[in-house]
Design a protein around this motif. Structure first.
Motif, PDB file in Angstrom:
ATOM      1  N   ILE A   1       9.286  47.447 -20.058  1.00 35.44           N
ATOM      2  CA  ILE A   1       9.126  46.095 -19.523  1.00 35.44           C
ATOM      3  C   ILE A   1       8.268  46.153 -18.261  1.00 35.44           C
ATOM      4  N   LYS A   2       7.314  45.284 -18.198  1.00 35.67           N
ATOM      5  CA  LYS A   2       6.424  45.236 -17.031  1.00 35.67           C
ATOM      6  C   LYS A   2       6.843  44.073 -16.133  1.00 35.67           C
ATOM      7  N   PHE A   3       7.038  44.369 -14.862  1.00 34.01           N
ATOM      8  CA  PHE A   3       7.423  43.360 -13.880  1.00 34.01           C
ATOM      9  C   PHE A   3       6.282  43.101 -12.911  1.00 34.01           C
TER      10      PHE A   3
ATOM     11  N   GLU B   1       8.993  39.820  -9.256  1.00 38.08           N
ATOM     12  CA  GLU B   1      10.108  39.925 -10.193  1.00 38.08           C
ATOM     13  C   GLU B   1      10.959  41.151  -9.883  1.00 38.08           C
TER      14      GLU B   1
ATOM     15  N   ASN C   1      12.010  34.106 -15.983  1.00 37.27           N
ATOM     16  CA  ASN C   1      11.086  35.090 -16.566  1.00 37.27           C
ATOM     17  C   ASN C   1      11.788  36.417 -16.833  1.00 37.27           C
ATOM     18  N   LEU C   2      12.669  36.821 -15.930  1.00 36.30           N
ATOM     19  CA  LEU C   2      13.413  38.062 -16.101  1.00 36.30           C
ATOM     20  C   LEU C   2      14.362  37.981 -17.297  1.00 36.30           C
TER      21      LEU C   2
ATOM     22  N   LYS D   1      12.296  38.381 -20.392  1.00 41.52           N
ATOM     23  CA  LYS D   1      11.797  39.736 -20.611  1.00 41.52           C
ATOM     24  C   LYS D   1      12.893  40.677 -21.092  1.00 41.52           C
TER      25      LYS D   1
ATOM     26  N   GLU E   1      15.457  39.552 -22.724  1.00 43.21           N
ATOM     27  CA  GLU E   1      15.999  38.895 -23.920  1.00 43.21           C
ATOM     28  C   GLU E   1      17.508  38.699 -23.813  1.00 43.21           C
TER      29      GLU E   1
END
Length: 213
Positions: A150-152, A156, A189-190, A193, A195
């Protein structure tokens, strides 16, 4: 002598197994059962070493029966023999105490090998079953890998750390000198990401995969 009990609600199948097994000098078929009540009645009165158990027993589940057998008769080994080749059935049967799992298209030699293996206290899965399990593990590894990747954004990452410390939206906004609305946007958004649907799920996964301590 390996004492075998056949548990399957298809009479023609148990008769076929009996025909194969009765030719072996070290194997004795002690009976054939179609449901759980017959199975337990047999186990209470007749010594048994290995049960060949189907998953589908009409209105009953061989998965549940397997767990009951291994709980109540721990010395009895269960060898599942089923038409189901889905990973979920295989892993559940093994988790419920089965010593092995075969598909119903297995050959005579593999069946005999499996029976003798589980009787000796070993586990046995046919090559086809092993391949299904390995593919499932590979899928899980890929899913885990995708979580790790996962790209933050920098913001974030900061907000995730503060969420992990138990700060509220307002406290995070104050800490980072941003608005409450901006914090909520990054929080959403987190969640997307990872889910997950809520902060509890977010924190659980973030800890599980090493993003939070």
């Amino acid at each position: 002598m390996i004492r075998i009990l056949l548990v399957d609600d298809h009479k023609i199948f148990t008769e076929g197994l009996y025909s194969i097994l009765s030719q072996e000098d070290d194997i004795e078929v002690i009976g054939e059962c179609q449901n759980s009540s017959q199975t337990f009645e047999m186990l209470k009165k007749t010594p048994c070493d290995v049960i060949l158990l189907d998953i589908n027993l009409g209105n009953e589940s061989g998965l549940d029966l397997c767990k009951s057998i291994t709980d109540q008769f721990p010395s009895v080994k269960v060898l599942a023999i089923s038409m189901y080749h889905e990973e979920s059935f295989i892993t559940k049967m093994l988790k419920n105490g089965a010593s092995g799992y075969l598909l119903k298209n297995t050959g005579r030699q593999e069946l005999l090998k499996a029976i003798r293996c589980v009787h000796e206290g070993e586990t046995f899965q046919s090559k086809e079953v092993t391949d299904i399990i390995l593919k499932g593990l590979s899928r899980q590894k890929q899913q885990t890998k995708s979580i790790y990747q996962i790209k933050f954004t920098r913001r974030e990452r900061e907000i995730l750390d503060l969420i992990g410390k138990g700060l509220t939206t307002k406290e995070i906004a104050t800490e980072l000198f941003i608005s409450d609305k901006t914090v909520e946007t990054h929080r959403s958004n987190l969640l997307a990401k990872f889910e997950v649907k809520n902060v509890a799920g977010l924190i659980k996964l973030a800890i599980e995969y090493g993003y939070l301590k």
